[in-house]
Design a protein around this motif. Structure first.
Motif, short mmCIF file in Angstrom:
data_model
loop_
_atom_site.label_atom_id
_atom_site.label_comp_id
_atom_site.label_asym_id
_atom_site.label_seq_id
_atom_site.Cartn_x
_atom_site.Cartn_y
_atom_site.Cartn_z
N SER A 1 3.07 11.37 6.35
CA SER A 1 2.39 12.49 6.99
C SER A 1 3.38 13.31 7.82
O SER A 1 3.39 14.54 7.75
N ALA A 2 4.24 12.61 8.58
CA ALA A 2 5.25 13.31 9.38
C ALA A 2 6.22 14.07 8.48
O ALA A 2 6.62 15.20 8.78
N LEU A 3 6.58 13.44 7.36
CA LEU A 3 7.49 14.07 6.40
C LEU A 3 6.89 15.36 5.84
O LEU A 3 7.55 16.41 5.75
N ALA B 1 1.40 0.45 6.08
CA ALA B 1 0.66 1.36 6.97
C ALA B 1 1.61 2.31 7.69
O ALA B 1 1.33 3.51 7.80
N ILE B 2 2.75 1.79 8.15
CA ILE B 2 3.69 2.64 8.90
C ILE B 2 4.34 3.68 7.97
O ILE B 2 4.33 4.87 8.30
N PRO B 3 4.88 3.26 6.79
CA PRO B 3 5.41 4.28 5.88
C PRO B 3 4.37 5.34 5.52
O PRO B 3 4.70 6.52 5.36
N MET C 1 -3.78 -0.82 -4.86
CA MET C 1 -2.85 0.20 -4.34
C MET C 1 -3.31 0.67 -2.96
O MET C 1 -2.49 0.83 -2.04
N GLY C 2 -4.61 0.90 -2.82
CA GLY C 2 -5.15 1.34 -1.54
C GLY C 2 -4.93 0.31 -0.46
O GLY C 2 -4.52 0.63 0.66
N MET C 3 -5.15 -0.97 -0.80
CA MET C 3 -4.95 -2.05 0.17
C MET C 3 -3.49 -2.10 0.61
O MET C 3 -3.20 -2.23 1.81
N ALA C 4 -2.58 -2.00 -0.36
CA ALA C 4 -1.15 -2.05 -0.03
C ALA C 4 -0.78 -0.87 0.87
O ALA C 4 -0.04 -1.02 1.85
#
Lengths: 189, 117
Positions: A169-171, A162-164, A153-156
């Motif tokens: 964070s922005a959300l 990475a962008i989502p 899960m961490g790798m994904a």
């Protein structure tokens, strides 16, 4: 020869044992799944049909906990903890606070019989259709535990998504500032 | 017995324990209610009105803050698991993630949103 036969027998027994274990796992897992499904669906019906909106909020908490149980049945203990912490611990409390914030004359109304009934009907059917459609495109997976699930899960999260991940964070930033400015309007902090 | 079996047994025993104890105590206890006993606080404040007062909006605000930083903390867990194998890339990613929320926190803090007036 006898030795080989014994070894073969032993091997067969072991294989049978694994098979039996899997069957037992499947059975106890489906018992767990169906009892949780009954819990979640009855809680969800209570949320929709109860006249007291505060009680509806409490039953929503029950449904959230049931979903956490489903994650346990799928051996995803991390998601179960997340579900229990975020949804049962934080979102449900947020909803109950939201109900307690509203004006008294809004509360007595029956939440399932108001002017938005038909809009809600169409919307929820649309969402249900969308969910069924997305489930159909899924391949039937294994219910058996995945190795190093949290690592995968961490790798994904860090590579494929990475962008989502940064968008989350922005959300969260927008949610924080939005809630703050809304509350400030009400009572000049 | 597998993990799911254990969970089922725990669930069943937990539920039966509560129901059984309620049943047992209903057999053993005396039942002589009166108005004073049935009051919300038997020897304390006299309650008035309903419990459904309109809450202060600050409770809501703090609940929102809790949700947001709860979610933030939860994303740290899968990140921490893969940090060693991904190295600087994952570290910078998380720095950006935390930085955005940090700005929001500083803004709210400066505007006095964290004070319980």
């Amino acid at each position: 020869m006898r030795f080989y036969a014994a070894a073969d027998e032993d091997h067969k027994a072991q294989k049978g044992n694994i098979y039996e274990n899997r069957i037992r796992l499947l059975m106890s897992n489906s018992v767990l799944f169906y009892s949780l499904a009954v819990l979640i669906i009855s809680c969800a019906f209570a949320v929709v049909f109860l006249r007291n909106i505060f009680h509806a909020g409490l039953f929503l908490l029950g449904a959230f906990l049931g979903v956490a149980g489903i994650y346990i049945a799928l051996f995803n203990y991390f998601l179960a903890a997340v579900q229990a912490l975020v949804y049962s611990g934080a979102i449900a409390v947020l909803i109950l606070f939201g109900i307690m914030l509203t004006q008294r004359h809004y509360r007595k109304e029956d939440p399932s019989h108001n002017a938005f009934k038909w809009i809600a009907f169409v919307l929820s059917f649309g969402i249900a259709g969308f969910l069924v459609d997305s489930f159909r495109s899924l391949k039937p997976g294994s219910i058996f535990p995945v190795k190093h699930l949290l690592y995968q899960m961490g790798m994904a999260l860090m590579q494929t998504y990475a962008i989502p991940f940064e968008v989350i964070s922005a959300l969260l930033l927008v949610a924080l500032l939005g809630a703050f400015s809304l509350a400030r309007e009400k009572e000049d902090l | 017995m597998n993990t799911t079996g254990y969970i089922l047994v725990f669930l069943a025993v937990g539920i039966l324990f509560v129901i059984g104890n309620y049943f047992l105590s209903s057999l053993l206890r005396p039942f002589r209610p009166n108005a004073k006993k049935l009051a919300t606080y038997e020897c304390g404040e006299e309650p008035f009105g309903t419990a459904w007062v309109q809450y202060n909006v600050r409770y809501y605000l703090f609940a929102v803050f809790f949700v947001i930083f709860d979610v933030e903390a939860l994303f740290l867990i899968p990140w921490a698991v893969v940090l060693k194998s991904l190295g600087a890339f994952a570290f910078v990613e998380m720095l950006i993630f935390l930085f955005l929320l940090f700005i929001a926190l500083i803004h709210v803090w400066k505007k006095g949103g964290l004070k319980w007036v």
